[in-house]
Each structure stands twice: as structure tokens, then as C-alpha cells.
Design a protein around this motif. Structure first.
Motif, PDB file in Angstrom:
ATOM      1  N   LYS A   7       3.542   5.015  -1.103  1.00 13.46           N
ATOM      2  CA  LYS A   7       4.761   4.644  -0.384  1.00 13.46           C
ATOM      3  C   LYS A   7       4.487   3.378   0.395  1.00 13.46           C
ATOM      4  CE  LYS A   7       6.291   9.414   0.096  1.00 13.46           C
ATOM      5  NZ  LYS A   7       6.598  10.495   1.029  1.00 13.46           N
ATOM      6  N   THR A   8       5.552   2.775   0.941  1.00 13.70           N
ATOM      7  CA  THR A   8       5.406   1.577   1.748  1.00 13.70           C
ATOM      8  C   THR A   8       4.384   1.810   2.860  1.00 13.70           C
ATOM      9  OG1 THR A   8       7.686   0.968   1.284  1.00 13.70           O
ATOM     10  CG2 THR A   8       6.657  -0.108   3.158  1.00 13.70           C
ATOM     11  N   ASN A   9       3.533   0.831   3.055  1.00 12.01           N
ATOM     12  CA  ASN A   9       2.454   0.823   4.051  1.00 12.01           C
ATOM     13  C   ASN A   9       1.295   1.748   3.712  1.00 12.01           C
ATOM     14  OD1 ASN A   9       3.648  -1.157   5.715  1.00 12.01           O
ATOM     15  ND2 ASN A   9       4.980   0.400   6.583  1.00 12.01           N
ATOM     16  N   GLN A  10       1.296   2.342   2.528  1.00 12.24           N
ATOM     17  CA  GLN A  10       0.132   3.097   2.080  1.00 12.24           C
ATOM     18  C   GLN A  10      -0.720   2.169   1.227  1.00 12.24           C
ATOM     19  OE1 GLN A  10       1.791   6.589   0.136  1.00 12.24           O
ATOM     20  NE2 GLN A  10       1.594   7.767   2.029  1.00 12.24           N
ATOM     21  N   SER A  11      -1.979   2.524   1.067  1.00 13.93           N
ATOM     22  CA  SER A  11      -2.879   1.618   0.350  1.00 13.93           C
ATOM     23  C   SER A  11      -3.846   2.398  -0.529  1.00 13.93           C
ATOM     24  CB  SER A  11      -3.656   0.767   1.356  1.00 13.93           C
ATOM     25  OG  SER A  11      -4.428   1.585   2.220  1.00 13.93           O
ATOM     26  N   ILE A  12      -4.561   1.627  -1.348  1.00 13.18           N
ATOM     27  CA  ILE A  12      -5.660   2.161  -2.144  1.00 13.18           C
ATOM     28  C   ILE A  12      -6.859   1.239  -1.921  1.00 13.18           C
ATOM     29  CG2 ILE A  12      -4.162   3.170  -3.902  1.00 13.18           C
ATOM     30  CD1 ILE A  12      -5.028   0.838  -5.745  1.00 13.18           C
ATOM     31  N   MET A  13      -8.040   1.774  -2.127  1.00 12.64           N
ATOM     32  CA  MET A  13      -9.257   0.982  -2.015  1.00 12.64           C
ATOM     33  C   MET A  13      -9.862   0.805  -3.403  1.00 12.64           C
ATOM     34  SD  MET A  13      -9.756   0.131   1.134  1.00 12.64           S
ATOM     35  CE  MET A  13     -11.427  -0.489   1.014  1.00 12.64           C
ATOM     36  N   ILE A  14     -10.355  -0.387  -3.665  1.00  9.31           N
ATOM     37  CA  ILE A  14     -11.104  -0.673  -4.882  1.00  9.31           C
ATOM     38  C   ILE A  14     -12.516  -1.013  -4.407  1.00  9.31           C
ATOM     39  CG2 ILE A  14     -11.339  -2.156  -6.897  1.00  9.31           C
ATOM     40  CD1 ILE A  14      -8.276  -2.595  -6.713  1.00  9.31           C
ATOM     41  N   GLY A  15     -13.442  -0.128  -4.703  1.00 12.35           N
ATOM     42  CA  GLY A  15     -14.790  -0.282  -4.166  1.00 12.35           C
ATOM     43  C   GLY A  15     -14.753  -0.146  -2.657  1.00 12.35           C
TER      44      GLY A  15
END
Length: 72
Positions: A7-15
Motif C-alpha cells: 500500500k502507499t507508504n509501504q516498502s520492500i527491501m532488496i538486500g
């Protein structure tokens, strides 16, 4: 391919060093923010392809190519 829902303002991490944030939606476009170390190149896929195929357009592209420079 990994498909995630955010959702808006959520994130994911890559490494450990790259964060992709859903900034918002505008019609059928998703606006993403990308936090990455300065030594990690970040491009839209079209620009990436031009760079790697040696296109003369990629060599001439600059700030107006549609990619927004990073501030961090």
C-alpha cells in the motif's frame, strides 16, 4: 518473478541497502521511491536497455530523460 502487494507508504527491501517505497498512485501509474547507495545505478528499464545496447540516444540523455536524480 516475485510479486508483492504493498500500500502507499509501504516498502520492500532488496538486500540490506536498497529500499523501494510505494509513494502513490496516479491513474494506472504507480509512483515508486528508491533509496539506494550512490554507487548502485538506478534506471527505468527502457533507459537500462539503451545503455546496454549502446544506443546513441542513451549517451545523449540527461536529466530530461525521465529519470529523476537521487538526493541521497
Amino acid at each position: 518473478m516475485l510479486v508483492l502487494s504493498r500500500k502507499t507508504n509501504q516498502s520492500i527491501m532488496i538486500g540490506d541497502a536498497i529500499r523501494v517505497i510505494v509513494v502513490g498512485f496516479d491513474g494506472d501509474q504507480v509512483k515508486l521511491g528508491i533509496e539506494a547507495p550512490r554507487d548502485v545505478p538506478v534506471h527505468r528499464f527502457e533507459i537500462f536497455q539503451e545503455i546496454h545496447t549502446g544506443s546513441s540516444h542513451a549517451a545523449a540523455s540527461g536529466p530530461g530523460d525521465g529519470d529523476t536524480p537521487r538526493s541521497s
